[in-house]
Design a protein around this motif. Structure first.
Motif, PDB file in Angstrom:
ATOM      1  N   SER A 159       5.251   5.290   2.222  1.00 57.27           N
ATOM      2  CA  SER A 159       4.610   6.603   2.311  1.00 57.27           C
ATOM      3  C   SER A 159       4.775   7.465   1.067  1.00 57.27           C
ATOM      4  O   SER A 159       4.186   8.539   0.966  1.00 57.27           O
ATOM      5  CB  SER A 159       5.131   7.359   3.534  1.00 57.27           C
ATOM      6  OG  SER A 159       6.524   7.528   3.432  1.00 57.27           O
TER       7      SER A 159
ATOM      8  N   ILE B  82       0.865  -1.180   0.000  1.00 58.77           N
ATOM      9  CA  ILE B  82       0.000   0.000   0.000  1.00 58.77           C
ATOM     10  C   ILE B  82       0.901   1.230   0.000  1.00 58.77           C
ATOM     11  O   ILE B  82       1.771   1.358   0.858  1.00 58.77           O
ATOM     12  CB  ILE B  82      -0.914   0.026   1.241  1.00 58.77           C
ATOM     13  CG1 ILE B  82      -1.824  -1.206   1.266  1.00 58.77           C
ATOM     14  CG2 ILE B  82      -1.746   1.314   1.260  1.00 58.77           C
ATOM     15  CD1 ILE B  82      -2.600  -1.371   2.555  1.00 58.77           C
TER      16      ILE B  82
ATOM     17  N   ALA C 245      -3.804   4.370   4.774  1.00 55.85           N
ATOM     18  CA  ALA C 245      -2.952   3.186   4.624  1.00 55.85           C
ATOM     19  C   ALA C 245      -3.196   2.189   5.752  1.00 55.85           C
ATOM     20  O   ALA C 245      -3.269   0.981   5.520  1.00 55.85           O
ATOM     21  CB  ALA C 245      -1.488   3.594   4.565  1.00 55.85           C
ATOM     22  N   ASP C 246      -3.346   2.697   6.975  1.00 51.52           N
ATOM     23  CA  ASP C 246      -3.574   1.813   8.118  1.00 51.52           C
ATOM     24  C   ASP C 246      -4.927   1.119   8.040  1.00 51.52           C
ATOM     25  O   ASP C 246      -5.022  -0.095   8.237  1.00 51.52           O
ATOM     26  CB  ASP C 246      -3.465   2.585   9.437  1.00 51.52           C
ATOM     27  CG  ASP C 246      -2.017   2.920   9.808  1.00 51.52           C
ATOM     28  OD1 ASP C 246      -1.092   2.332   9.206  1.00 51.52           O
ATOM     29  OD2 ASP C 246      -1.834   3.763  10.695  1.00 51.52           O
TER      30      ASP C 246
ATOM     31  N   LYS D 160       3.797  -1.352   3.637  1.00 46.46           N
ATOM     32  CA  LYS D 160       3.366   0.027   3.388  1.00 46.46           C
ATOM     33  C   LYS D 160       4.565   0.892   3.016  1.00 46.46           C
ATOM     34  O   LYS D 160       5.669   0.654   3.481  1.00 46.46           O
ATOM     35  CB  LYS D 160       2.685   0.614   4.628  1.00 46.46           C
ATOM     36  CG  LYS D 160       1.409  -0.085   5.004  1.00 46.46           C
ATOM     37  CD  LYS D 160       0.837   0.503   6.273  1.00 46.46           C
ATOM     38  CE  LYS D 160      -0.196  -0.423   6.865  1.00 46.46           C
ATOM     39  NZ  LYS D 160      -0.431  -0.156   8.266  1.00 46.46           N
TER      40      LYS D 160
ATOM     41  N   TYR E 232      -1.352   8.363   6.308  1.00 44.69           N
ATOM     42  CA  TYR E 232      -1.143   7.168   7.131  1.00 44.69           C
ATOM     43  C   TYR E 232      -2.452   6.523   7.565  1.00 44.69           C
ATOM     44  O   TYR E 232      -2.543   5.298   7.623  1.00 44.69           O
ATOM     45  CB  TYR E 232      -0.289   7.502   8.356  1.00 44.69           C
ATOM     46  CG  TYR E 232       1.092   7.966   7.983  1.00 44.69           C
ATOM     47  CD1 TYR E 232       2.047   7.056   7.538  1.00 44.69           C
ATOM     48  CD2 TYR E 232       1.432   9.310   8.038  1.00 44.69           C
ATOM     49  CE1 TYR E 232       3.316   7.471   7.166  1.00 44.69           C
ATOM     50  CE2 TYR E 232       2.701   9.740   7.665  1.00 44.69           C
ATOM     51  CZ  TYR E 232       3.641   8.817   7.237  1.00 44.69           C
ATOM     52  OH  TYR E 232       4.888   9.237   6.862  1.00 44.69           O
TER      53      TYR E 232
ATOM     54  N   GLY F 280      -4.816  -1.355   5.272  1.00 45.33           N
ATOM     55  CA  GLY F 280      -3.919  -2.441   5.674  1.00 45.33           C
ATOM     56  C   GLY F 280      -4.580  -3.405   6.636  1.00 45.33           C
ATOM     57  O   GLY F 280      -4.487  -4.630   6.478  1.00 45.33           O
TER      58      GLY F 280
END
Length: 117
Positions: free
Chosen positions: A32, A6, A14-15, A30, A11, A18
């Motif tokens: 950034s 990802i 993504a979290d 992941k 964040y 995820g």
């Protein structure tokens, strides 16, 4: 077990994504930004990439072009998730595209379809 990368500078997104993918049995990595994603792809075997469009360093379109040319991974599926900016890009470069906010269940269904899972 399939590994998904990802790539998103937000964040929280993504979290959340995820955790949802991990709950479905996928391994998740992941990054950034696009440059960190390329580094991760050189170090690890990844079966699918989900990337944002607007990011620092490399945007989603620049990332997919680098995956194809620099890393020579023409068959690695890449899903784009983005806001309105994605329409400025070239959607044909991606296996699928989802507008933010996206339906997590639909995204997971597309991941399963692309991975044959």
């Amino acid at each position: 077990m399939n590994t998904i990368l990802i790539v998103d500078d937000e964040y929280l997104i993504a979290d959340i994504l995820g955790f949802a993918l991990e709950d479905e049995g996928f391994l998740v990595e992941k990054a950034s930004n696009g440059r960190k994603a390329l580094e991760a792809l050189q170090e690890k075997r990844v079966d699918l990439v989900i990337t944002d469009y607007m990011m620092p360093v490399l945007n989603g379109e620049e990332l997919v072009l680098a995956i194809r040319k620099e890393l020579q991974l023409p068959d690695l599926p890449v899903i784009l998730m983005s806001g309105a900016q994605a329409s400025q890009g070239r959607p044909e470069l991606f296996a699928a595209a989802f507008d933010k906010p996206f339906d997590v269940e639909k995204l997971i269904a597309k991941v399963r379809e692309l991975l044959g899972a």
